[in-house]
Design a protein around this motif. Structure first.
Motif, PDB file in Angstrom:
ATOM      1  N   ALA A 163      -1.994  -8.729 -12.151  1.00 47.98           N
ATOM      2  CA  ALA A 163      -2.247  -7.324 -11.817  1.00 47.98           C
ATOM      3  C   ALA A 163      -3.233  -7.199 -10.657  1.00 47.98           C
ATOM      4  CB  ALA A 163      -2.768  -6.587 -13.051  1.00 47.98           C
ATOM      5  N   VAL A 164      -4.293  -7.985 -10.710  1.00 48.25           N
ATOM      6  CA  VAL A 164      -5.318  -7.939  -9.658  1.00 48.25           C
ATOM      7  C   VAL A 164      -4.731  -8.412  -8.322  1.00 48.25           C
ATOM      8  CG1 VAL A 164      -7.497  -8.954  -8.886  1.00 48.25           C
ATOM      9  CG2 VAL A 164      -7.270  -8.116 -11.230  1.00 48.25           C
ATOM     10  N   LEU A 165      -3.984  -9.506  -8.339  1.00 45.90           N
ATOM     11  CA  LEU A 165      -3.390 -10.031  -7.113  1.00 45.90           C
ATOM     12  C   LEU A 165      -2.421  -9.029  -6.484  1.00 45.90           C
ATOM     13  CD1 LEU A 165      -2.900 -12.672  -5.291  1.00 45.90           C
ATOM     14  CD2 LEU A 165      -0.784 -12.780  -6.588  1.00 45.90           C
ATOM     15  N   LEU A 166      -1.540  -8.448  -7.291  1.00 47.81           N
ATOM     16  CA  LEU A 166      -0.561  -7.507  -6.742  1.00 47.81           C
ATOM     17  C   LEU A 166      -1.223  -6.296  -6.094  1.00 47.81           C
ATOM     18  CD1 LEU A 166       2.250  -7.591  -9.436  1.00 47.81           C
ATOM     19  CD2 LEU A 166       2.390  -8.388  -7.068  1.00 47.81           C
ATOM     20  N   TYR A 167      -2.303  -5.812  -6.720  1.00 49.13           N
ATOM     21  CA  TYR A 167      -2.962  -4.650  -6.131  1.00 49.13           C
ATOM     22  C   TYR A 167      -3.850  -5.043  -4.948  1.00 49.13           C
ATOM     23  CZ  TYR A 167      -5.100  -0.188  -5.441  1.00 49.13           C
ATOM     24  OH  TYR A 167      -5.515   0.986  -4.858  1.00 49.13           O
ATOM     25  N   ALA A 168      -4.661  -6.069  -5.114  1.00 43.60           N
ATOM     26  CA  ALA A 168      -5.613  -6.454  -4.060  1.00 43.60           C
ATOM     27  C   ALA A 168      -4.908  -6.968  -2.801  1.00 43.60           C
ATOM     28  CB  ALA A 168      -6.577  -7.513  -4.590  1.00 43.60           C
ATOM     29  N   GLU A 169      -3.853  -7.745  -2.961  1.00 43.11           N
ATOM     30  CA  GLU A 169      -3.184  -8.351  -1.809  1.00 43.11           C
ATOM     31  C   GLU A 169      -2.066  -7.488  -1.224  1.00 43.11           C
ATOM     32  OE1 GLU A 169      -4.003 -11.265  -0.252  1.00 43.11           O
ATOM     33  OE2 GLU A 169      -5.733 -11.325  -1.592  1.00 43.11           O
ATOM     34  N   TYR A 170      -1.362  -6.737  -2.091  1.00 45.02           N
ATOM     35  CA  TYR A 170      -0.174  -6.024  -1.631  1.00 45.02           C
ATOM     36  C   TYR A 170      -0.235  -4.515  -1.840  1.00 45.02           C
ATOM     37  CZ  TYR A 170       1.443 -10.814  -1.741  1.00 45.02           C
ATOM     38  OH  TYR A 170       1.546 -12.161  -1.549  1.00 45.02           O
ATOM     39  N   PHE A 207       0.621  -2.089 -11.116  1.00 48.85           N
ATOM     40  CA  PHE A 207       1.228  -2.988 -12.098  1.00 48.85           C
ATOM     41  C   PHE A 207       1.008  -2.441 -13.507  1.00 48.85           C
ATOM     42  CE2 PHE A 207       0.915  -6.399 -15.172  1.00 48.85           C
ATOM     43  CZ  PHE A 207       2.039  -7.151 -14.895  1.00 48.85           C
ATOM     44  N   THR A 208       2.030  -2.541 -14.348  1.00 44.21           N
ATOM     45  CA  THR A 208       1.927  -2.239 -15.772  1.00 44.21           C
ATOM     46  C   THR A 208       2.722  -3.298 -16.521  1.00 44.21           C
ATOM     47  OG1 THR A 208       1.756   0.139 -15.376  1.00 44.21           O
ATOM     48  CG2 THR A 208       2.393  -0.544 -17.591  1.00 44.21           C
ATOM     49  N   GLY A 209       2.122  -3.853 -17.589  1.00 44.07           N
ATOM     50  CA  GLY A 209       2.833  -4.869 -18.343  1.00 44.07           C
ATOM     51  C   GLY A 209       2.282  -5.054 -19.743  1.00 44.07           C
ATOM     52  N   LEU A 210       3.125  -5.590 -20.616  1.00 41.91           N
ATOM     53  CA  LEU A 210       2.738  -5.894 -21.999  1.00 41.91           C
ATOM     54  C   LEU A 210       2.019  -7.229 -22.051  1.00 41.91           C
ATOM     55  CD1 LEU A 210       5.957  -4.935 -23.973  1.00 41.91           C
ATOM     56  CD2 LEU A 210       3.750  -3.795 -24.069  1.00 41.91           C
ATOM     57  N   ILE A 211       0.892  -7.247 -22.728  1.00 37.44           N
ATOM     58  CA  ILE A 211       0.115  -8.480 -22.894  1.00 37.44           C
ATOM     59  C   ILE A 211       0.421  -9.059 -24.267  1.00 37.44           C
ATOM     60  CG2 ILE A 211      -2.213  -9.429 -23.109  1.00 37.44           C
ATOM     61  CD1 ILE A 211      -1.562  -8.631 -20.253  1.00 37.44           C
ATOM     62  N   GLY A 270       0.781  -1.229   0.000  1.00 41.08           N
ATOM     63  CA  GLY A 270       0.000   0.000   0.000  1.00 41.08           C
ATOM     64  C   GLY A 270       0.812   1.278   0.000  1.00 41.08           C
ATOM     65  N   ASP A 271       2.120   1.219  -0.312  1.00 40.20           N
ATOM     66  CA  ASP A 271       2.926   2.443  -0.278  1.00 40.20           C
ATOM     67  C   ASP A 271       2.880   3.229  -1.589  1.00 40.20           C
ATOM     68  OD1 ASP A 271       4.602   1.009  -1.935  1.00 40.20           O
ATOM     69  OD2 ASP A 271       6.341   1.080  -0.627  1.00 40.20           O
ATOM     70  N   GLY A 272       1.999   2.822  -2.531  1.00 42.90           N
ATOM     71  CA  GLY A 272       1.836   3.569  -3.773  1.00 42.90           C
ATOM     72  C   GLY A 272       2.859   3.223  -4.837  1.00 42.90           C
ATOM     73  N   ARG A 273       3.655   2.219  -4.609  1.00 36.84           N
ATOM     74  CA  ARG A 273       4.657   1.827  -5.594  1.00 36.84           C
ATOM     75  C   ARG A 273       4.094   0.757  -6.519  1.00 36.84           C
ATOM     76  NH1 ARG A 273      10.392   1.704  -2.436  1.00 36.84           N
ATOM     77  NH2 ARG A 273      10.071   3.630  -1.314  1.00 36.84           N
ATOM     78  N   GLY A 274       4.847   0.478  -7.548  1.00 38.26           N
ATOM     79  CA  GLY A 274       4.407  -0.550  -8.478  1.00 38.26           C
ATOM     80  C   GLY A 274       5.560  -1.053  -9.297  1.00 38.26           C
ATOM     81  N   GLY A 275       5.226  -1.913 -10.239  1.00 39.60           N
ATOM     82  CA  GLY A 275       6.253  -2.486 -11.079  1.00 39.60           C
ATOM     83  C   GLY A 275       5.821  -2.555 -12.528  1.00 39.60           C
ATOM     84  N   VAL A 276       6.814  -2.683 -13.387  1.00 38.31           N
ATOM     85  CA  VAL A 276       6.581  -2.854 -14.817  1.00 38.31           C
ATOM     86  C   VAL A 276       7.136  -4.222 -15.180  1.00 38.31           C
ATOM     87  CG1 VAL A 276       7.092  -1.972 -17.117  1.00 38.31           C
ATOM     88  CG2 VAL A 276       6.788  -0.381 -15.216  1.00 38.31           C
TER      89      VAL A 276
END
Length: 113
Positions: free
Chosen positions: A23-30, A34-38, A6-12
């Motif tokens: 993406a959902v797991l990283l945001y909902a749980e931690y 998240f940003t990534g190429l599909i 919840g510190d407002g950070r993320g990853g690519v």
């Protein structure tokens, strides 16, 4: 690298890790954005719809927003018709905005062979 939930950070991430469930797991749980190429992991991602979107010039984008398990998601297609074989990039993100930004004009140089 150490992140606190919840510190407002993320990853690519590259396409090996990018997916809607990730993406959902990283945001909902931690609380991590998240940003990534599909590319291949497109379950729950509107790939077919974005592939059919009419786009002609380089840099054109189109973004859809949705929620899954109360997590806001952005599905974006970016057009690059000059790239043979893969003229579009598909991007998934749990952060950002759909507000139109300033157009970026870069001077490009062609390398003659």
């Amino acid at each position: 690298m150490c992140w606190r939930a919840g510190d407002g950070r993320g990853g690519v991430a590259d396409s090996a890790f990018a997916s809607v469930p990730t993406a959902v797991l990283l945001y909902a749980e931690y609380g991590l954005y998240f940003t990534g190429l599909i590319k291949t992991a497109h379950k729950f991602f509107p790939l077919k719809y974005l592939q059919q979107r009419a786009m002609t010039s380089r840099g054109q984008t189109f973004t859809l927003t949705a929620e899954r398990n109360s997590v806001k998601l952005h599905a974006t297609v970016w057009n690059d018709p000059c790239k043979p074989g893969k003229p579009r990039k598909y991007i998934l993100s749990t952060c950002g905005s759909t507000v139109t930004g300033k157009v970026c004009e870069r001077q490009r140089k062609k390398v003659s062979k």
